[in-house]
Design an enzyme around this catalytic site. Sequence first.
Site, PDB file in Angstrom:
ATOM      1  N   PRO A   3       0.803  -1.230   0.000  1.00  0.00           N
ATOM      2  CA  PRO A   3       0.000   0.000   0.000  1.00  0.00           C
ATOM      3  C   PRO A   3       0.833   1.276   0.000  1.00  0.00           C
ATOM      4  O   PRO A   3       0.447   2.271  -0.623  1.00  0.00           O
ATOM      5  CB  PRO A   3      -0.826  -0.123   1.285  1.00  0.00           C
ATOM      6  CG  PRO A   3      -0.942  -1.589   1.518  1.00  0.00           C
ATOM      7  CD  PRO A   3       0.350  -2.172   1.043  1.00  0.00           C
ATOM      8  N   GLY A  15       5.161   1.517  -4.017  1.00  0.00           N
ATOM      9  CA  GLY A  15       4.944   1.079  -5.388  1.00  0.00           C
ATOM     10  C   GLY A  15       6.264   1.087  -6.125  1.00  0.00           C
ATOM     11  O   GLY A  15       7.003   0.103  -6.141  1.00  0.00           O
ATOM     12  N   SER A  16       6.607   2.226  -6.712  1.00  0.00           N
ATOM     13  CA  SER A  16       7.872   2.335  -7.435  1.00  0.00           C
ATOM     14  C   SER A  16       9.074   2.183  -6.501  1.00  0.00           C
ATOM     15  O   SER A  16      10.125   1.678  -6.904  1.00  0.00           O
ATOM     16  CB  SER A  16       7.949   3.679  -8.164  1.00  0.00           C
ATOM     17  OG  SER A  16       6.959   3.761  -9.171  1.00  0.00           O
ATOM     18  N   PHE A  75      -2.573  -4.747  -4.870  1.00  0.00           N
ATOM     19  CA  PHE A  75      -2.719  -4.866  -6.335  1.00  0.00           C
ATOM     20  C   PHE A  75      -2.171  -6.202  -6.843  1.00  0.00           C
ATOM     21  O   PHE A  75      -1.479  -6.244  -7.861  1.00  0.00           O
ATOM     22  CB  PHE A  75      -1.998  -3.716  -7.060  1.00  0.00           C
ATOM     23  CG  PHE A  75      -2.423  -2.342  -6.626  1.00  0.00           C
ATOM     24  CD1 PHE A  75      -3.759  -1.992  -6.556  1.00  0.00           C
ATOM     25  CD2 PHE A  75      -1.472  -1.372  -6.306  1.00  0.00           C
ATOM     26  CE1 PHE A  75      -4.150  -0.720  -6.166  1.00  0.00           C
ATOM     27  CE2 PHE A  75      -1.850  -0.101  -5.921  1.00  0.00           C
ATOM     28  CZ  PHE A  75      -3.189   0.228  -5.848  1.00  0.00           C
ATOM     29  N   GLY A  93      11.990  -9.729 -17.252  1.00  0.00           N
ATOM     30  CA  GLY A  93      11.194 -10.591 -18.120  1.00  0.00           C
ATOM     31  C   GLY A  93       9.736 -10.172 -18.166  1.00  0.00           C
ATOM     32  O   GLY A  93       9.092 -10.217 -19.222  1.00  0.00           O
ATOM     33  N   GLU A 148       4.463  -3.395 -13.681  1.00  0.00           N
ATOM     34  CA  GLU A 148       5.798  -3.923 -14.005  1.00  0.00           C
ATOM     35  C   GLU A 148       6.852  -2.807 -14.013  1.00  0.00           C
ATOM     36  O   GLU A 148       7.858  -2.880 -14.726  1.00  0.00           O
ATOM     37  CB  GLU A 148       5.798  -4.656 -15.359  1.00  0.00           C
ATOM     38  CG  GLU A 148       4.759  -5.755 -15.488  1.00  0.00           C
ATOM     39  CD  GLU A 148       5.138  -7.040 -14.771  1.00  0.00           C
ATOM     40  OE1 GLU A 148       6.069  -7.018 -13.951  1.00  0.00           O
ATOM     41  OE2 GLU A 148       4.483  -8.060 -15.021  1.00  0.00           O
TER      42      GLU A 148
END
Length: 392
Positions: A140, A143-144, A168, A252, A375
Amino acid sequence: MVRVMLDPSPRTSPQFALDEDQVAVRDMARSFADEVFAPSALAWDEARHFPVAEMRKAAALGMGGVYIAEDVGGSGLSRLTATLIFEALATGCPTIAAYISIHNLVAWMIDAHGSEAQRRQWLPRLCTMELLGSYCLTEPGTGSDAAALSTRAARDGDRYVISGQKQFISGAGAGDLYAVMARTGGEGPSGISTLIVPGDTPGISFGNNERKMGWNAQPTRAVIFQDVRVPVANRLGEEGAGFKIAMAGLDGGRLNIAACSLGGAQKALEKALAYTKERKAFGKRLDEFQALQFRLADMATSLEASRALLWQAAAAYDRKAESATALIAMAKRFVTDACFDVANQALQLHGGYGYLAEFGVEKIVRDLRVHQILEGTNEIMRLIVARSLVGR
């Protein structure tokens, strides 16, 4: 069906052609997507249905373990060939192609970094998709800035006790194995380890299935760990190596998600070409107007440029080139941006009909938008490329 591809003829220089096996695999995946995914994609989206049975049909054709070693049931294919597969699958449904790519990411982490016992324990059933995998990095509040994650795994004898929350997570609640990045040591990336956690382990719970703009056919939930005890034997690699494992997996994953964007945009272009050939305005078919011809030409060019960069990045990954990570970041950023734009232009070419669900274009637009975020956001992709050019 219009298909914009590089010439696969054996007379062409091999640097710019697919070999016969790659063409056959691509065409097989496209046929499967047309027959199994495409007819139901809109219904799955509307009902928020996760089509496990159909994904297992894909796995029966080798797509549950695309680049997993053959000794544990995988297909043993290259990353370049994998991009062909995920592009083809995404023409049928970008949402489900993307989930299969995430599942493959989890399987690869075990194949590349697991012990022989771990590989034998989990990979045969992951490759058939009897077991479904989920990748648990985002939280939460992180993220990055993934290296700042706070989910903790405290050592207690021959067990880790996991506490924290992931956010997520694709497939959460329906998955069987969770590749969890957790803090086993101090602050920073060197304090993170990767643990494989079975979904039925006591102490795991899930948030609500998030209501999203797109990707409605795969569940997205928070995964909550409350004193979840897993064996130390479930750790991949050495303690403290988890962040490197996670980042290697994302290289990947970025190739795969770019390929899924290509597949969705390719299908959107095909829909636009068919529609402009049928629709008339001011006494002519839409595809007879030069302005619209030029737009279609630019859309096709964007896809071909995207495909060339993605293939170059995948080939760099396959040969373990030093430039691979930067090339992959370039490809992920460029391809997902360009393909979202192509899909959005395809909607515009449909006029008001493009805004209707039954035409299928607005679903592609909704599905592809998140590819610019997950990603690794496209802003982070620019950061990776910039660092490769000018250093930190």
